[in-house]
Design an enzyme around this catalytic site. Sequence first.
Site, mmCIF file in Angstrom:
data_model
loop_
_atom_site.group_PDB
_atom_site.id
_atom_site.type_symbol
_atom_site.label_atom_id
_atom_site.label_comp_id
_atom_site.label_asym_id
_atom_site.label_seq_id
_atom_site.Cartn_x
_atom_site.Cartn_y
_atom_site.Cartn_z
ATOM 1 N N SER A 1 0.989 -1.077 -0.136
ATOM 2 C CA SER A 1 0.093 0.083 -0.046
ATOM 3 C C SER A 1 0.816 1.332 -0.033
ATOM 4 C CB SER A 1 -0.910 -0.162 1.263
ATOM 5 O OG SER A 1 -1.818 -1.127 1.155
ATOM 6 N N HIS B 1 7.438 10.294 -9.468
ATOM 7 C CA HIS B 1 8.716 10.724 -9.579
ATOM 8 C C HIS B 1 8.485 11.557 -11.152
ATOM 9 C CE1 HIS B 1 10.296 7.540 -7.064
ATOM 10 N NE2 HIS B 1 9.571 6.715 -7.783
ATOM 11 N N CYS C 1 -3.857 -2.403 -1.141
ATOM 12 C CA CYS C 1 -4.455 -3.996 -0.657
ATOM 13 C C CYS C 1 -5.711 -3.767 0.208
ATOM 14 C CB CYS C 1 -3.367 -4.765 0.127
ATOM 15 S SG CYS C 1 -2.753 -3.929 1.723
#
EC number: 4.1.1.50
Length: 264
Positions: free
Chosen positions: A112, A117, A140
């Site tokens: 999780s 970036h 999750c």
Amino acid sequence: MHKLKLHGFNNLTKSLSFCIYDICYAKTADDRAGYIAYIDEQYNANRLTEILSETCSIIGANILNIARQDYEPQGASVTILVSEEPVDPNDVDTSEHPGPLSKTVVAHLDKSHICVHTYPESHPEGGLCTFRADIEVSTCGVISPLKALNYLIHQLESDIVTMDYRVRGFTRDVNGVKHYIDHEINSIQNFMSDDMKALYHMMDVNVYQENIFHTKMLLKDFDLKHYLFNAKPDALSAAERKEITDLLWKEMQEIYYGRNIPHL
């Protein structure tokens, strides 16, 4: 799909990955440097943290930790560790002792997390500049990263978007039967608003039996004034406008299809 009664926690991992591009034309070397500096400031680590924090709110995730970094000469990264349930501050261990091994941290992040970036770059001579942001929302449990689709595409002024959604692992119901996906999906496009879909040409490549879904998006409307840095279309000759338009459109087509187009 009917609701499943699970045995324990929902162990499915759902990952949504974006590659988002903003394209620009900057004629001179100084203009290109100016665009890189502008976009680097516009999407610095603090701004990206705000966007990802709002993403957490949209998908209903609770923030556990934030790591951020601006890079020299350009670029930034932000990673947010999230959980499905609220964290009780009384349960947080603040005592002085060695932290978990890096192997443990990576395993948790893979379950999780939300990360981004950025990659500003420019052509050495041709005037083309691109800003790319790579984003991954991996969760999750019952949290769905698909809820953040429209928000993220809108926030990052996307000319071109490539997206991958995959579901991994399995979860068991109370009868012990394994389930490899817990929701219906035949295209990422089904989770976009009609307004968003109207703005883009879109193409799907899906592998249903592997729970892999891929969508590419290319902005439909092309208005040259939105792609010029430190310049206006009226200040250019008709020949210059056509040359720049052709250059930009070729660049966008190449990025969209993922292959270079030869000069005719």
